[in-house]
Design an enzyme around this catalytic site. Sequence first.
Site, PDB file in Angstrom:
ATOM      1  N   ASP A  64      -8.456 -15.926   9.224  1.00 52.29           N
ATOM      2  CA  ASP A  64      -9.789 -15.321   9.342  1.00 52.29           C
ATOM      3  C   ASP A  64     -10.191 -15.407  10.807  1.00 52.29           C
ATOM      4  O   ASP A  64     -10.620 -16.465  11.289  1.00 52.29           O
ATOM      5  CB  ASP A  64     -10.814 -16.087   8.492  1.00 52.29           C
ATOM      6  CG  ASP A  64     -10.932 -15.557   7.083  1.00 52.29           C
ATOM      7  OD1 ASP A  64     -10.775 -14.343   6.882  1.00 52.29           O
ATOM      8  OD2 ASP A  64     -11.189 -16.367   6.171  1.00 52.29           O
ATOM      9  N   ARG A  72     -10.911 -18.770  14.404  1.00 51.10           N
ATOM     10  CA  ARG A  72     -10.267 -20.073  14.188  1.00 51.10           C
ATOM     11  C   ARG A  72      -9.697 -20.682  15.460  1.00 51.10           C
ATOM     12  O   ARG A  72      -9.626 -21.899  15.577  1.00 51.10           O
ATOM     13  CB  ARG A  72      -9.149 -19.937  13.149  1.00 51.10           C
ATOM     14  CG  ARG A  72      -9.581 -19.376  11.812  1.00 51.10           C
ATOM     15  CD  ARG A  72     -10.724 -20.139  11.187  1.00 51.10           C
ATOM     16  NE  ARG A  72     -11.034 -19.630   9.850  1.00 51.10           N
ATOM     17  CZ  ARG A  72     -12.225 -19.714   9.288  1.00 51.10           C
ATOM     18  NH1 ARG A  72     -13.233 -20.269   9.951  1.00 51.10           N
ATOM     19  NH2 ARG A  72     -12.419 -19.251   8.068  1.00 51.10           N
ATOM     20  N   ARG A 145     -21.966 -11.268  11.262  1.00 53.36           N
ATOM     21  CA  ARG A 145     -20.585 -10.809  11.090  1.00 53.36           C
ATOM     22  C   ARG A 145     -20.548  -9.300  10.818  1.00 53.36           C
ATOM     23  O   ARG A 145     -19.498  -8.669  10.962  1.00 53.36           O
ATOM     24  CB  ARG A 145     -19.928 -11.548   9.917  1.00 53.36           C
ATOM     25  CG  ARG A 145     -19.793 -13.042  10.142  1.00 53.36           C
ATOM     26  CD  ARG A 145     -19.487 -13.769   8.842  1.00 53.36           C
ATOM     27  NE  ARG A 145     -18.168 -13.414   8.319  1.00 53.36           N
ATOM     28  CZ  ARG A 145     -17.759 -13.740   7.087  1.00 53.36           C
ATOM     29  NH1 ARG A 145     -18.561 -14.391   6.259  1.00 53.36           N
ATOM     30  NH2 ARG A 145     -16.553 -13.399   6.688  1.00 53.36           N
ATOM     31  N   LYS A 175     -13.700  -5.887   4.309  1.00 58.59           N
ATOM     32  CA  LYS A 175     -14.267  -6.829   3.344  1.00 58.59           C
ATOM     33  C   LYS A 175     -15.794  -6.833   3.478  1.00 58.59           C
ATOM     34  O   LYS A 175     -16.317  -6.475   4.540  1.00 58.59           O
ATOM     35  CB  LYS A 175     -13.694  -8.230   3.558  1.00 58.59           C
ATOM     36  CG  LYS A 175     -13.976  -8.858   4.932  1.00 58.59           C
ATOM     37  CD  LYS A 175     -13.214 -10.154   5.107  1.00 58.59           C
ATOM     38  CE  LYS A 175     -13.623 -10.851   6.388  1.00 58.59           C
ATOM     39  NZ  LYS A 175     -12.868 -12.079   6.640  1.00 58.59           N
ATOM     40  N   HIS A 176     -16.548  -7.125   2.423  1.00 59.00           N
ATOM     41  CA  HIS A 176     -16.118  -7.571   1.086  1.00 59.00           C
ATOM     42  C   HIS A 176     -16.563  -6.499   0.096  1.00 59.00           C
ATOM     43  O   HIS A 176     -17.757  -6.348  -0.127  1.00 59.00           O
ATOM     44  CB  HIS A 176     -16.758  -8.902   0.734  1.00 59.00           C
ATOM     45  CG  HIS A 176     -16.524  -9.984   1.770  1.00 59.00           C
ATOM     46  ND1 HIS A 176     -17.290 -10.086   2.934  1.00 59.00           N
ATOM     47  CD2 HIS A 176     -15.601 -10.975   1.842  1.00 59.00           C
ATOM     48  CE1 HIS A 176     -16.859 -11.135   3.628  1.00 59.00           C
ATOM     49  NE2 HIS A 176     -15.839 -11.690   3.002  1.00 59.00           N
ATOM     50  N   HIS A 188     -19.467 -18.778  -1.599  1.00 56.15           N
ATOM     51  CA  HIS A 188     -18.699 -20.021  -1.472  1.00 56.15           C
ATOM     52  C   HIS A 188     -19.277 -21.098  -2.401  1.00 56.15           C
ATOM     53  O   HIS A 188     -18.545 -21.942  -2.918  1.00 56.15           O
ATOM     54  CB  HIS A 188     -18.731 -20.548  -0.033  1.00 56.15           C
ATOM     55  CG  HIS A 188     -17.966 -19.700   0.930  1.00 56.15           C
ATOM     56  ND1 HIS A 188     -18.505 -18.590   1.524  1.00 56.15           N
ATOM     57  CD2 HIS A 188     -16.702 -19.807   1.404  1.00 56.15           C
ATOM     58  CE1 HIS A 188     -17.606 -18.052   2.335  1.00 56.15           C
ATOM     59  NE2 HIS A 188     -16.498 -18.765   2.275  1.00 56.15           N
ATOM     60  N   ASP A 258     -10.631 -12.673  -2.832  1.00 55.79           N
ATOM     61  CA  ASP A 258     -11.192 -13.674  -1.944  1.00 55.79           C
ATOM     62  C   ASP A 258     -10.734 -15.041  -2.471  1.00 55.79           C
ATOM     63  O   ASP A 258     -10.103 -15.141  -3.528  1.00 55.79           O
ATOM     64  CB  ASP A 258     -12.721 -13.551  -1.896  1.00 55.79           C
ATOM     65  CG  ASP A 258     -13.313 -14.065  -0.580  1.00 55.79           C
ATOM     66  OD1 ASP A 258     -12.612 -14.820   0.126  1.00 55.79           O
ATOM     67  OD2 ASP A 258     -14.465 -13.736  -0.271  1.00 55.79           O
TER      68      ASP A 258
END
Length: 360
Positions: A64, A72, A145, A175-176, A188, A258
């Site tokens: 990601d 990351r 984002r 996404k998503h 999440h 996901d």
Amino acid sequence: MSDHAPVILDIAGLTLTDIDRARLAHPLCGGLILFARNWKNREQLTQLCADIKSIREDLLICVDHEGGRVQRFRTDGFTHLPPMRSLGELWMQDGGQGGSAMHATDVATACGYVLGSELRACGVDFSFTPVLDLDWGESGVIGDRAFHRDARVATLLAKCLMHGLLQAGMANCGKHFPGHGFVKADSHTDIPIDERALHAILADDAAPYGWLSATLTSVMPAHVIYPQVDSRPAGFSRRWLEDILRRQLGFQGAIFSDDLSMAGARIIDGREVSYTEAAIVALDAGCDMVLLCNQSVESEGGVAVDELLEGLEAAAKQAKWVANARSDDRRRALLPATPSPTWDWLMAHPAYLRSIDLLI
């Protein structure tokens, strides 16, 4: 080797353990997703990716890596990429009526090129980007984002970013699907519910998927329930994935679930399910691959990953799940088709240097 390797898993550290190697060699494992805990520096990441490929060349090494707060790798030369909202803001600098919009498209392509090139120079195949969710101003987990509230602006900026990825030899992932930006809840930790009617979603949040049907190489659906369309979250819904995304919107590429460890994936039809059950429902609904993340760092040391691999294997033997060779073709199509550049070559490459200039 299986004719369908649908599981994307993770590892705990900077190097592969014997247990990691055994999991990655499992015929149902199609790849892995890297996190910040798997990063020390470019040399370590490059060696880790080489070690992964030594087990199986076709393993898809994913991350990601979008820009902004979802990036990351941030040190040892990696460019700090802007959040996608900043590209939408650049588009609107003159009201979206003139040169600022055109400049924003060029910066978006530069962003995609830098993102893809730097990852590939370290051996990473694929990033789960771009976010196509719309910026409704309600979702904390999506937030900056997203490119923009206007689906047309978001689509064009995403397409330009995907052009940059393509120049770097990297596939893309929208996404998503069909849109996570409208709901406040974070999938999440919760099960978000979007009460809008199908026509409203298709006219707005899901519009980019139709407009990009010939450009998208993969899609990740949302762990969101749209009760006026289906009682199941989109990633577990044949209605959303097969009827709407593939048939109605014309999408031909790969579909990833996901993360199955997210709260939004653990309750299906009002019942808490195991990872194996969730994976089977997702695959039956139309997903080609399923992600199970952050289980290698649990106190049991990744028992859930083993249970998923063994559970799917048993389900296949009992005909509770049928492997799909076309799904594996879609997975393999996401692997880069060109050799990775070296970091030194990249640092002297005119297209990369111009892209860096545009981002600074």
